[in-house]
Write an enzyme that holds these catalytic residues in place. Sequence first.
Site, PDB file in Angstrom:
ATOM      1  N   GLU A  20      13.571   3.738   2.595  1.00  0.00           N
ATOM      2  CA  GLU A  20      14.594   2.729   2.298  1.00  0.00           C
ATOM      3  C   GLU A  20      15.965   3.362   2.382  1.00  0.00           C
ATOM      4  OE1 GLU A  20      14.244   0.305  -1.223  1.00  0.00           O
ATOM      5  OE2 GLU A  20      12.070   0.166  -1.041  1.00  0.00           O
ATOM      6  N   GLU A  34       9.047   3.486  -6.134  1.00  0.00           N
ATOM      7  CA  GLU A  34      10.072   3.769  -7.135  1.00  0.00           C
ATOM      8  C   GLU A  34       9.586   3.612  -8.575  1.00  0.00           C
ATOM      9  OE1 GLU A  34      13.637   1.543  -6.363  1.00  0.00           O
ATOM     10  OE2 GLU A  34      13.999   2.536  -4.450  1.00  0.00           O
TER      11      GLU A  34
END
Length: 491
Positions: A398, A218
């Site tokens: 995720e 991320e």
Amino acid sequence: MSMPTRRQPHGAALPATAPDAAGTGSDAGTAGVEAGGGNRSDDTASRTDETPAGGLRFPPGFVWGAATSAYQIEGAAKDDGRGESVWDTFSHTPGRTRNGDTGDVAADHYHRYAEDLDLMRDLGLGSYRFSISWPRVQADGTGAPNQRGLDFYRRLVDGLHERGITPMATLFHWDLPQSLQDAGGWESRDVAHRFADYADIVFRALGDRVPVWLTINEPKTVVQNGYLEGHHAPGRQDPAAAYLVAHHLHLAHGLAVAALRATGSGRIGPALNLHPCYPADDSPEAARAARLYDGYENRLYLDPILTGRYPQDVLDDLGPDSRLARGIHDGDLATISTPVDLLAVQYYTPYYLTGDGRTTPRWPTSQAPWQQIYPDGMYDVLTRVTRDYGPVPLTVTENGLPSPDTLGPDGTVDDSGRITFLRDHLAAVHRAVADGVPLESYHVWSLLDNFEWDAGYEQRWGLVYVDYPTQRRVPKRSAHWYRQVIAANGL
Ligand code: FCB
């Protein structure tokens, strides 16, 4: 425009007529997927039983996993020559984290990894996604490797193989060595080269045992939370620096991909958190705002890696003299777009944009105020990536939610809300696969309750409850449910 950020303030609720900016159409086939009955998330929303009904079968070979990251679970902050990271500094700075929580001990996974490996085996996991702590491998972020740090990960990956679980290793999940932060952090182009050196060390040490690598977890969260909002390490509020940081994170990614190609084994890709951005109403202004927001949330990260270009609307919005524009050197985009083997997608929440460029919530949130629960967003994100970027193999690395779970007097943890959440999101995943999305695997965030960054330990994201005072692990109801999903290869 107002800068996008992951943690959204609450605003006024809107009527539930979600326009579909990402589009959902796909004429791809359904080969390999049995869409028994009820293959829409809204069809399954009212089911309360925990036994997979068998209606949504995933393709043979689909891999089920769970994810963690080093600083969130390992603890052992000073063991075996580990150096300090920006998250040690940040969490030890008064007022930065909830209740002053730190990752010093966390779930003590560094010492209890063998027990955790057994938990994974008992769940039936096919894949375990974890991250390697850079300051364990190079205490100061440069120079000779710390063998004791590497040995921990060798023991971990060996233990995974012994239990028939495939390791998936993330090279960077936000724990930048503090010494490199002191030398400028991700604002410094040099840090991207230090990252490539670190990646090369790790590939040489573990490359024979790790078939799938993820580069940077991320990058957007570093940019937004670390440099725009400042509620993550390194705690800056500097929009000009933020997008230069984005470029250097991308460069680090590309250099690491090239380093893996040089050492010759394994597959590799980025791990991007993607947010569908929808207009909040039918106005052309809202449509325009959603498009630009999508640039900042999604295309700023997808485009350079997958197409070798930055999105022009974002570059225009930032202006020709932005530090991003000035920071792009000749050849950078060729490095950044070095072909990847797969793209890891992380999905948590959608955004809705009003005509004046603000976000407004539409759906109920989880315990995390920034997370609106919208399973169809998973479908939209997965199908959009395939539609806009071609059939790059995907993995979901995720997806999950926090809840204030407690250990009951009978020794069980009832997190039925997590079961509903996962079931509805997996139904959306199944629909995307049925519509032709080349998805290989899915990982729940997270295997264990852990240190949720600035939110500390109050939010529990695990399938497995961690009783922090004793470090006892208790599989929650959702863990028992997920074990059945894995065994059935479907819902
Ligand atoms: C993601 C992070 C992960 C965890 C989850 C809840 O953004 O990658 O470490 O914090 O959110």
